[in-house]
Motif scaffolding. Structure first.
Motif, PDB file in Angstrom:
ATOM      1  N   LYS A   6       0.828  -1.206   0.000  1.00 44.76           N
ATOM      2  CA  LYS A   6       0.000   0.000   0.000  1.00 44.76           C
ATOM      3  C   LYS A   6       0.866   1.261   0.000  1.00 44.76           C
ATOM      4  O   LYS A   6       0.579   2.218  -0.709  1.00 44.76           O
ATOM      5  CB  LYS A   6      -0.926   0.011   1.221  1.00 44.76           C
ATOM      6  N   ALA A   7       1.938   1.256   0.779  1.00 45.14           N
ATOM      7  CA  ALA A   7       2.831   2.418   0.853  1.00 45.14           C
ATOM      8  C   ALA A   7       3.372   2.793  -0.520  1.00 45.14           C
ATOM      9  O   ALA A   7       3.546   3.969  -0.824  1.00 45.14           O
ATOM     10  CB  ALA A   7       3.982   2.140   1.816  1.00 45.14           C
ATOM     11  N   ASP A   8       3.625   1.788  -1.372  1.00 46.83           N
ATOM     12  CA  ASP A   8       4.156   2.052  -2.707  1.00 46.83           C
ATOM     13  C   ASP A   8       3.192   2.912  -3.523  1.00 46.83           C
ATOM     14  O   ASP A   8       3.623   3.754  -4.305  1.00 46.83           O
ATOM     15  CB  ASP A   8       4.443   0.747  -3.441  1.00 46.83           C
ATOM     16  N   PHE A   9       1.902   2.702  -3.363  1.00 42.72           N
ATOM     17  CA  PHE A   9       0.919   3.498  -4.084  1.00 42.72           C
ATOM     18  C   PHE A   9       0.948   4.962  -3.640  1.00 42.72           C
ATOM     19  O   PHE A   9       0.915   5.867  -4.457  1.00 42.72           O
ATOM     20  CB  PHE A   9      -0.495   2.926  -3.903  1.00 42.72           C
ATOM     21  N   TYR A  10       1.022   5.194  -2.328  1.00 47.36           N
ATOM     22  CA  TYR A  10       0.999   6.561  -1.831  1.00 47.36           C
ATOM     23  C   TYR A  10       2.298   7.300  -2.113  1.00 47.36           C
ATOM     24  O   TYR A  10       2.286   8.436  -2.594  1.00 47.36           O
ATOM     25  CB  TYR A  10       0.655   6.583  -0.337  1.00 47.36           C
ATOM     26  N   LEU A  53      -1.080   8.861   4.980  1.00 46.27           N
ATOM     27  CA  LEU A  53      -2.246   8.261   5.630  1.00 46.27           C
ATOM     28  C   LEU A  53      -3.216   7.903   4.513  1.00 46.27           C
ATOM     29  O   LEU A  53      -3.450   8.704   3.609  1.00 46.27           O
ATOM     30  CB  LEU A  53      -2.912   9.226   6.607  1.00 46.27           C
ATOM     31  N   SER A  54      -3.794   6.716   4.564  1.00 53.27           N
ATOM     32  CA  SER A  54      -4.655   6.267   3.472  1.00 53.27           C
ATOM     33  C   SER A  54      -6.068   6.836   3.536  1.00 53.27           C
ATOM     34  O   SER A  54      -6.789   6.780   2.548  1.00 53.27           O
ATOM     35  CB  SER A  54      -4.699   4.742   3.415  1.00 53.27           C
ATOM     36  N   SER A  55      -6.450   7.400   4.688  1.00 56.70           N
ATOM     37  CA  SER A  55      -7.788   7.992   4.784  1.00 56.70           C
ATOM     38  C   SER A  55      -7.825   9.027   5.903  1.00 56.70           C
ATOM     39  O   SER A  55      -7.039   8.960   6.853  1.00 56.70           O
ATOM     40  CB  SER A  55      -8.840   6.910   5.042  1.00 56.70           C
ATOM     41  N   ILE A  94       1.150  13.010   2.673  1.00 61.33           N
ATOM     42  CA  ILE A  94       0.237  12.530   1.647  1.00 61.33           C
ATOM     43  C   ILE A  94      -1.069  12.148   2.335  1.00 61.33           C
ATOM     44  O   ILE A  94      -1.107  11.242   3.167  1.00 61.33           O
ATOM     45  CB  ILE A  94       0.848  11.336   0.897  1.00 61.33           C
ATOM     46  N   CYS A  95      -2.123  12.865   1.997  1.00 65.10           N
ATOM     47  CA  CYS A  95      -3.431  12.736   2.646  1.00 65.10           C
ATOM     48  C   CYS A  95      -4.360  11.962   1.718  1.00 65.10           C
ATOM     49  O   CYS A  95      -4.974  12.539   0.809  1.00 65.10           O
ATOM     50  CB  CYS A  95      -4.004  14.118   2.943  1.00 65.10           C
ATOM     51  N   GLY A  96      -4.479  10.649   1.947  1.00 67.60           N
ATOM     52  CA  GLY A  96      -5.276   9.799   1.079  1.00 67.60           C
ATOM     53  C   GLY A  96      -6.767   9.912   1.343  1.00 67.60           C
ATOM     54  O   GLY A  96      -7.209  10.285   2.434  1.00 67.60           O
ATOM     55  N   ARG A  97      -7.516   9.598   0.308  1.00 68.53           N
ATOM     56  CA  ARG A  97      -8.981   9.536   0.384  1.00 68.53           C
ATOM     57  C   ARG A  97      -9.448   8.252  -0.292  1.00 68.53           C
ATOM     58  O   ARG A  97      -8.704   7.637  -1.050  1.00 68.53           O
ATOM     59  CB  ARG A  97      -9.611  10.737  -0.318  1.00 68.53           C
ATOM     60  N   LYS A  99     -11.552   7.860  -2.730  1.00 71.31           N
ATOM     61  CA  LYS A  99     -11.339   8.077  -4.164  1.00 71.31           C
ATOM     62  C   LYS A  99      -9.924   8.630  -4.290  1.00 71.31           C
ATOM     63  O   LYS A  99      -9.688   9.805  -4.013  1.00 71.31           O
ATOM     64  CB  LYS A  99     -12.360   9.060  -4.730  1.00 71.31           C
ATOM     65  N   LEU A 100      -8.987   7.782  -4.670  1.00 70.04           N
ATOM     66  CA  LEU A 100      -7.577   8.150  -4.647  1.00 70.04           C
ATOM     67  C   LEU A 100      -7.279   9.433  -5.421  1.00 70.04           C
ATOM     68  O   LEU A 100      -6.413  10.210  -5.021  1.00 70.04           O
ATOM     69  CB  LEU A 100      -6.723   6.999  -5.187  1.00 70.04           C
TER      70      LEU A 100
END
Length: 167
Positions: A6-10, A53-55, A94-97, A99-100
């Motif tokens: 998951k970290a790789d995506f962010y 953070l992913s969300s 990086i502030c994830g939501r 809907k990426l």
């Protein structure tokens, strides 16, 4: 080829954003919850301390969202003792939501991060909170060392969404 985490995506989204703006960072310290990158531009050399953070936090309001980035005492010690030596340090949060494509990237200078964290005060945990509000241009930052409201007035640090303005 290893598994994609998951970290790789962010962190990849941050790198893509930087590259799309004509910048070419190189990783110098990999990690799961943070990574440190080196960036050189015509304006100088930089280190980027990235966390994600992913969300956002779950909130009742639909017109505001918060992301709370937790920093350990060891991370704060690194920040407290950082010597620029010709390389300015910036914090890329990086502030994830869900809907990426609606995710945000907040960039703070070393002084802004120190202000939000209150690095000179010993405590068990530290945080920087990034706030998005509907209808407000840019993002806001505050944390354990800086209240969001002081004497009834907004006390947050305003953060530009223009990545190139930092470098």
């Amino acid at each position: 080829m290893g598994a994609v985490r998951k970290a790789d995506f962010y962190f990849g989204s941050m790198l893509s954003c930087l590259i799309n703006n004509g910048l070419a960072p190189a990783i110098i310290e990999p990690g799961d919850s943070r990574r440190i990158y080196k960036l050189t531009t015509d304006n100088g050399d930089y280190q980027l301390y990235a966390k994600y953070l992913s969300s956002p936090l779950r909130r009742q309001k639909k017109d505001a969202q918060l992301w709370q980035f937790i920093f350990s005492p060891d991370e704060v010690k690194y920040i407290r003792n950082y010597q620029e030596n010709g390389q300015k340090l910036y914090f890329v949060l990086i502030c994830g939501r869900e809907k990426l494509q609606d995710s945000e990237i907040a960039i703070l200078s070393l002084d802004e991060a120190k202000d939000c964290l209150d690095v000179d005060y010993e405590r068990e945990s530290y945080r920087i909170t990034i706030k998005w509000e509907k209808g407000i241009h840019g993002l806001k930052a505050y944390g354990t060392g800086r209240a969001d409201i002081l004497n009834g007035k907004d006390n947050t640090i305003r953060i530009s969404r223009d990545i190139l303005s930092y470098f």
